[in-house]
Structure formats: structure tokens, C-alpha cells
Design an enzyme around this catalytic site. Sequence first.
Site, mmCIF file in Angstrom:
data_model
loop_
_atom_site.group_PDB
_atom_site.id
_atom_site.type_symbol
_atom_site.label_atom_id
_atom_site.label_comp_id
_atom_site.label_asym_id
_atom_site.label_seq_id
_atom_site.Cartn_x
_atom_site.Cartn_y
_atom_site.Cartn_z
ATOM 1 N N GLN A 161 0.868 -1.185 -3.812
ATOM 2 C CA GLN A 161 -0.190 -1.643 -4.727
ATOM 3 C C GLN A 161 0.133 -2.967 -5.414
ATOM 4 O OE1 GLN A 161 -3.193 -0.619 -4.943
ATOM 5 N NE2 GLN A 161 -3.135 1.409 -4.002
ATOM 6 N N SER A 185 1.944 -2.729 2.606
ATOM 7 C CA SER A 185 0.837 -2.371 3.501
ATOM 8 C C SER A 185 -0.227 -3.447 3.326
ATOM 9 C CB SER A 185 0.318 -0.987 3.096
ATOM 10 O OG SER A 185 -0.698 -0.552 3.975
ATOM 11 N N THR A 220 4.529 0.173 21.143
ATOM 12 C CA THR A 220 4.021 -1.196 21.300
ATOM 13 C C THR A 220 3.454 -1.705 19.980
ATOM 14 O OG1 THR A 220 3.483 -0.628 23.565
ATOM 15 C CG2 THR A 220 2.456 -2.629 22.682
ATOM 16 N N CYS A 245 -7.666 8.505 -3.493
ATOM 17 C CA CYS A 245 -6.937 7.855 -2.420
ATOM 18 C C CYS A 245 -6.691 8.834 -1.292
ATOM 19 C CB CYS A 245 -5.575 7.396 -2.948
ATOM 20 S SG CYS A 245 -5.276 5.679 -2.688
HETATM 21 N N1 PLP Z 1 1.625 3.952 -1.650
HETATM 22 C C1 PLP Z 1 0.679 3.722 -2.555
HETATM 23 C C2 PLP Z 1 1.093 3.426 -3.955
HETATM 24 C C3 PLP Z 1 -0.674 3.733 -2.200
HETATM 25 O O1 PLP Z 1 -1.600 3.503 -3.121
HETATM 26 C C4 PLP Z 1 -1.017 4.017 -0.859
HETATM 27 C C5 PLP Z 1 -2.431 4.075 -0.437
HETATM 28 O O2 PLP Z 1 -3.302 4.323 -1.197
HETATM 29 C C6 PLP Z 1 0.019 4.249 0.061
HETATM 30 C C7 PLP Z 1 1.321 4.210 -0.373
HETATM 31 C C8 PLP Z 1 -0.278 4.562 1.497
HETATM 32 O O3 PLP Z 1 -0.552 3.402 2.204
HETATM 33 P P1 PLP Z 1 -1.373 3.476 3.572
HETATM 34 O O4 PLP Z 1 -2.808 3.668 3.197
HETATM 35 O O5 PLP Z 1 -1.100 2.171 4.250
HETATM 36 O O6 PLP Z 1 -0.861 4.648 4.328
#
Ligand code: PLP
Length: 360
Positions: free
Chosen positions: A165, A185, A223, A306
Site C-alpha cells: 500500500q 505489487s 514463464t 479487500c
Molecule cells: N498487502 C496489502 C497491504 C494489501 O492491501 C494487499 C491487497 O489488497 C495485498 C497485500 C495483496 O496484494 P495482491 O492483491 O497483489 O495479492
Amino acid sequence: MIYLDYNATAPVRPEVVAAMQECLALPLNASSVHTFGREAKKRLEYARKTIAETMSAWPNELIFCGSGTEANNWALRAVTGRRVLVSAMEHSSVLAAAPEHKILIPSTAEGLVDLAALEALLQTDGVALVSVMLANNETGVIQPMAEVAALCRKYEALLHCDAVQGVGKIPVDFGGLGADMMTISGHKSGGPVGAAALVVRRGYALPAFLLGGGQESRRRAGTENIAAISGFAKAMELIDLNDMKRLRSWLAVMEQAMEAMGGVVFGTSAPRLPNTTCVAMPGTSGEVQLMDFDLKGFAVSTGSACSSGRIEGSHVLAAMNVPKNLAESAIRISGGWKTTEEDIILFTQAWRNTRKRLIK
Ligand code: PLP
């Protein structure tokens, strides 16, 4: 629709779509030795260098993988069978991946990791790894990583930081963080879903996660997704933290208006991400608000949405000792690169109207 759920995922930037389309038009496998394979390898290494540079890491410290969730699982499972300390406010991908010897580090009422409690836990024998996130996905609270890293050094524990985040919202500096591993990410800041990386400090011999090929220095077989990785790099190139400064000033005005109408904003006494507001409307559940805002044309979420639309009590607010009924009336507003001042003004008006209508 006005989209204010960037912490779940951000709209993909048009330049990212273009970069990905260019890749998708070619047969790109970076392990092939022919011209296309070499082209794939070139794009892969360019992306690695580009992303690494934005966060003061060495290119060979980045191992690409399919999601932040995967990177978190990898980091946490690397020490299976040994004691791990994870903050109580971590994303579920850290909490669920932490092995059975997991101990939760409590939070303060402001949503900060309790450093005294962390030190006391570190004094017990055999702590292999500490995992603390850079910034919380629900409240936006930014953790005191320098202090956490100093404690880990003092007690010789490995440190993993979930920076998913933080990327695109605040400076992320792997070199300065003092962590052994960091998760990033791309899809929270304009990149595609499905491109992420675990950044691993040079010198830390992280065991391989997926076997069966020599990709990613033999540590993550499969890959590489050149299109998604190139899109991730393009999104990182386009980050302008000045956008975030503007967004924070608009959200500050919105938060003031909400508080004046009886709203309760969480984490206000701690440093917070510039794009995130977690606010309760006492007396109305977050779920009801969410549906009402959706009908009015605003996409927001409850703190915990989430986890794929599942609406459940927030473990983050619970860790901050927020009473259950207040926590259940919280929603999360999170903006990003496309958000305008008008979006925030319109949402503030909608919040006011919803409050008037739902609370007699
Ligand atoms: N870590 C945090 C703090 C997140 O907010 C999220 C997704 O909301 C993730 C990890 C997971 O990431 P991803 O959606 O790429 O799996």
C-alpha cells in the site's frame, strides 16, 4: 461512477495498457534463445531495473511473482517451523501465511505497531522473522519502520515489510528501510493485477518458492509474464507523488466536514497515507452505506472488502480497540492518480446526504 477504492485496485493507466499491448502482440518467453526470447529478456530486465530504481533497490534484489499475496506467502513461509512475529493489523495474506508459531504484535489505539510490546516479544528466544507492513490498507496508518528495523537488528531477527500500500503513495526506499524482504505489487497504483515482486536483500539466501525452471534466478519457476511486468514498470515510471499531496489536501477538507457532521475518522493522530480515509458514520453499518453510495454512483469499500467483497468485521479496527459497533459503521475512501477535487467534493456531499437520510 466515481471510483474511490484505489486501495483495492486502481484503474490501469492508459500508458500501461499501451505498454502491455505492445508486449502481448509478441510471443515473449524470456527463457527462449531466439530473437523473440532475447527481446523478452531485454524487456524483463529493463522492467526490473526501472522498478528497482524507483525504490532504491538493486535490480537483482527483485524477484517477480504473480501477486502481493504470493510474495507475502513466500516471505512468511521461508521460516516455517520457527517463531514469527506479525503485527495484528497485517493484510490477511500475511496473517494466514504465517506459520503456526506466529505471535501477534499488538497495536496502539492510533493503529501503530506497539514498539514496547515488539521489543518484549523479541526478547523471548528463537524469533526468526518479524513482519510489519509499511502502511495499512484500511486506515492508511504508516508504521514506524525505522524503529522496527532497529529492534530487529538489535535482536538479530529477519524483517519482512509488506509495502504493497505504500507504493505510489509515499516514498518507498528498500535500501533505507533496513528490511531483508519487502513485498510490492503493481495494481494499487495504475499497473495491472498479477504483477508483483518480493524484494530480497542481497546476501539473504531465501529458499526457492516454485520449482521447475530456472526463471527468476531459480527461485520462482514459471514463464515470466512480460506484458504484466512491463505494465508494472510503466506504472512505476509514471508515479508523481505531487498528485498525492493534492489528494491529501482534498481529503483533509472532506474529513473535517465529516467530523463536523459526527463522523469518526480513524488514525488521525498517526502519520497516514495521503490517499486514504477510514471513517465511521455512527449508527449506520458500513454495508448499508456502501450500497447507498453505490446507488449514488460512488465506489468505496468497507475496510475489509479487500478480501473479494466479503464483508466482515475489521481485524485492523479491532486491534486498535475500536468498539465493535463503531467499527461496523466504518467505510474506506481511497483515491489515486485519476481522482479529482470535484470527485471528493461530490463524495463529501453524498456522505452528508446519506447521513441525513439514514440517521434520524
Ligand atoms: N498487502 C496489502 C497491504 C494489501 O492491501 C494487499 C491487497 O489488497 C495485498 C497485500 C495483496 O496484494 P495482491 O492483491 O497483489 O495479492
